[in-house]
Design a protein around this motif. Sequence first.
Motif, PDB file in Angstrom:
ATOM      1  N   THR A   1      43.696  10.237 -19.612  1.00 40.14           N
ATOM      2  CA  THR A   1      44.345  10.997 -18.539  1.00 40.14           C
ATOM      3  C   THR A   1      43.856  12.442 -18.480  1.00 40.14           C
ATOM      4  OG1 THR A   1      46.184  11.475 -20.049  1.00 40.14           O
ATOM      5  CG2 THR A   1      46.442   9.593 -18.546  1.00 40.14           C
ATOM      6  N   ASP A   2      43.355  12.967 -19.588  1.00 45.13           N
ATOM      7  CA  ASP A   2      42.847  14.336 -19.605  1.00 45.13           C
ATOM      8  C   ASP A   2      41.465  14.451 -18.983  1.00 45.13           C
ATOM      9  OD1 ASP A   2      45.121  15.286 -20.866  1.00 45.13           O
ATOM     10  OD2 ASP A   2      44.320  14.888 -22.869  1.00 45.13           O
TER      11      ASP A   2
ATOM     12  N   PRO B   1      39.758  12.475 -16.047  1.00 44.68           N
ATOM     13  CA  PRO B   1      39.595  11.477 -14.973  1.00 44.68           C
ATOM     14  C   PRO B   1      38.108  11.189 -14.757  1.00 44.68           C
ATOM     15  CG  PRO B   1      41.075  13.241 -14.309  1.00 44.68           C
ATOM     16  CD  PRO B   1      40.438  13.692 -15.583  1.00 44.68           C
TER      17      PRO B   1
ATOM     18  N   GLN C   1      41.816   3.903 -12.179  1.00 40.64           N
ATOM     19  CA  GLN C   1      41.767   5.244 -11.598  1.00 40.64           C
ATOM     20  C   GLN C   1      41.214   5.253 -10.181  1.00 40.64           C
ATOM     21  OE1 GLN C   1      39.742   8.015 -14.196  1.00 40.64           O
ATOM     22  NE2 GLN C   1      40.525   7.017 -16.023  1.00 40.64           N
TER      23      GLN C   1
ATOM     24  N   TYR D   1      35.369  23.116  -7.313  1.00 35.67           N
ATOM     25  CA  TYR D   1      35.933  21.763  -7.449  1.00 35.67           C
ATOM     26  C   TYR D   1      35.242  20.811  -6.485  1.00 35.67           C
ATOM     27  CZ  TYR D   1      39.476  18.260  -8.613  1.00 35.67           C
ATOM     28  OH  TYR D   1      40.125  17.142  -9.082  1.00 35.67           O
TER      29      TYR D   1
ATOM     30  N   PRO E   1      35.357  16.931  -5.688  1.00 35.28           N
ATOM     31  CA  PRO E   1      36.082  15.693  -6.000  1.00 35.28           C
ATOM     32  C   PRO E   1      35.172  14.471  -5.932  1.00 35.28           C
ATOM     33  CG  PRO E   1      36.571  16.392  -3.765  1.00 35.28           C
ATOM     34  CD  PRO E   1      35.680  17.439  -4.345  1.00 35.28           C
TER      35      PRO E   1
ATOM     36  N   ILE F   1      37.158   8.749  -7.410  1.00 32.06           N
ATOM     37  CA  ILE F   1      38.248   9.269  -8.245  1.00 32.06           C
ATOM     38  C   ILE F   1      38.347  10.770  -7.988  1.00 32.06           C
ATOM     39  CG2 ILE F   1      39.160   9.461 -10.595  1.00 32.06           C
ATOM     40  CD1 ILE F   1      37.385   7.088 -11.367  1.00 32.06           C
ATOM     41  N   PRO F   2      39.070  11.205  -6.966  1.00 37.34           N
ATOM     42  CA  PRO F   2      39.093  12.622  -6.583  1.00 37.34           C
ATOM     43  C   PRO F   2      39.585  13.551  -7.690  1.00 37.34           C
ATOM     44  CG  PRO F   2      40.067  11.257  -4.867  1.00 37.34           C
ATOM     45  CD  PRO F   2      39.868  10.370  -6.047  1.00 37.34           C
ATOM     46  N   GLU F   3      40.363  13.010  -8.643  1.00 37.11           N
ATOM     47  CA  GLU F   3      40.852  13.840  -9.748  1.00 37.11           C
ATOM     48  C   GLU F   3      39.725  14.249 -10.692  1.00 37.11           C
ATOM     49  OE1 GLU F   3      43.831  11.374  -7.902  1.00 37.11           O
ATOM     50  OE2 GLU F   3      42.019  10.791  -8.985  1.00 37.11           O
ATOM     51  N   HIS F   4      38.593  13.567 -10.569  1.00 37.07           N
ATOM     52  CA  HIS F   4      37.422  13.895 -11.402  1.00 37.07           C
ATOM     53  C   HIS F   4      36.638  15.013 -10.716  1.00 37.07           C
ATOM     54  CE1 HIS F   4      33.188  12.565 -12.956  1.00 37.07           C
ATOM     55  NE2 HIS F   4      33.610  13.693 -13.516  1.00 37.07           N
ATOM     56  N   ASN F   5      36.713  16.212 -11.268  1.00 41.78           N
ATOM     57  CA  ASN F   5      35.983  17.366 -10.736  1.00 41.78           C
ATOM     58  C   ASN F   5      34.559  17.340 -11.276  1.00 41.78           C
ATOM     59  OD1 ASN F   5      35.019  19.821  -9.834  1.00 41.78           O
ATOM     60  ND2 ASN F   5      36.320  21.054 -11.168  1.00 41.78           N
TER      61      ASN F   5
END
Length: 635
Positions: free
Chosen positions: A143-144, A146, A222, A354, A356, A360-364
């Motif tokens: 979770t830390d 993505p 994810q 950033y 996205p 997986i948009p949470e993955h920068n």
Amino acid sequence: MYKNCLERRKKQEQWILNLRYPDKSSNEYLEYLQNCTGYSNDHLLWPCNAFKEKYLYEHLVNTVGTEIDIRTRQRLFIVMDMINNVDLPDGTRISSGSLAEGLDLPGSDQDVMFVKYNVRVLRNIQNIKHPIRYTTLVMESDTDHPGFTKLRLLAEDDVESRGLTSKCVESTRDGAYLSVNGFVDEASKALPDTYLHGPCLSTEDQAVDIAICLKSTYFPYQAIPWSYRHRNQWPPNNVIDRIINYGCLLVPIGPKNISDSHLLWRFSFSVAEKQLVHSFNFTQLLCYGLLKLILKCSINTNEDVKDLLCSYFLKTAVFWVSEEMNINTFELPKLFFCLSLCLNKLMLWVNNCYCPNYFIPEHNMFLGKITTDNNEILLQSESSAFIIDVCKYHYAKISQCTAQLLPSANTTGVTYNMHKRYQRHLQDGIKTDAVSGWLLYASFYYVIGHYTVTLRLTDYVLSRSTSDMMYISCPTYDEEDINNYRQNVCNSVTLNTRIKNATVKCVTYVKNSSIIPLKLQLEVEKGDIDIPPIFMSHCLRFLCYHHLGDNLNKEKALRDLDFIVKKCILIKMKELSDLLTILGVCYEISDDTETAYQCYKEALKFDYVCLSAETRKTKLFEVLYQLHRCSENVL
């Protein structure tokens, strides 16, 4: 009914093609292109004023290739993979990168994903099928981080016989996990003539990058929201289904922003991305190719920002913009607009540090690469004085248009602050050439009733609009023009200074301009109008003298206008209809309705006809007819 149906089909052409051919690397689509009777430059319905777009398209096609070139190249790599995989016993070879996407650009290399057969990667332990015949791993999402996952080994007892060595496995208190470092070391031993290049093994000549990876037939948790998130018309549902059914790849590389990431594997959607690119229409492909050329030929030439951006970020921008926009936005005449959408998206990401990931948009994806320490340099990375001045020129053109989009300058209650806004944009707009910005200033002062200021500004414009100045947008320049330009500039001055000292151009009034004289508002009711500076200067002088009641100078200004039109002084043929119409307006103001009517009639005889000429002629005819009837009644 047929014509209406045909019009609807033309407007929805890209949407219909996407429905019919979601995979444009297919045999069916290639046959469609080859058999399409309209497949030539002639079938492209370019708007009459889309010179820049058509010029860009033609030169881009010379670099990137025609659509048939690109689709054939895509198909070629698909067939090559089929052939190469026939006798591969322990894996699958998948071509990826620019060439497999169909773009053969300068510097394009060949990327290969090699997927190991004898390892299975599951999404969770419930997906296990017994008996277990292969080395089996289970994804454990982090979770830390993505976009990354740990791969836990289900059974350590028989690793050696199932495709992995013990050096690839690291035991922890939570269990045994596949090590990125160990996996890459073992892979490099199998390919001795290669060296490590990121997660890939590269050949000595750097012609081919090989990524040894694993495959999961399950789409990662994810990324599942990608399958149902809101989108317009792209990608097609058929492509979405194929991507989900394929699953994903896992590449041996961890996040760049942490030093110890040897147990984290990156999700790779290379196969999915190739399918997405194969579903692009030609405009999307050209936009992607143009972005890659900008990166190579412009951005990466600056050592301060070189390698901060990569092709993958550009492709991601095209994906996001394509998903957000209607697919019919991506038409060839709108290529510049599509490019601007993608560049704006990239600049927003760089500004926010950033980017996205598309799945997986949470993955920068900017982590460890673009930060607040370097993003400002990248956003302002243009170091060439020439290019900076080109940007200033275009900014000045934009300022001229912006000033004309403000609320009408003579509206009751217009505030002092609004006038300041006009002043700011008009001041910025004087940098396009020696005169056009000043003429807009003169128009502004005319509209707010400052006629003496307008006259002084037109005096200045007329003093600068001499025959030795070079006219911008002239289709051809002869030797005399070039010599005049050389005499008016010197090599030591900037481009911006040269433009202001040695060039003139028409003043452009945009559609519904707020600073065009009231008497000429009909001329911009349906579109823009370009007016030569000498003619517009005398027109403004005529109108000012009319308001000031100076009939002597008013008649002189009218004679000057008439002389300019009849002698075609610095006038292009396509401008004559507009100028004859405006001349007719001036004669009408002077109550010479017969001459005004003749001007409108003449204006309608050209191939390019002023949009207001017919309306002016019709209205004046009605006036003359009524006058004639009245005179008959009097007699």
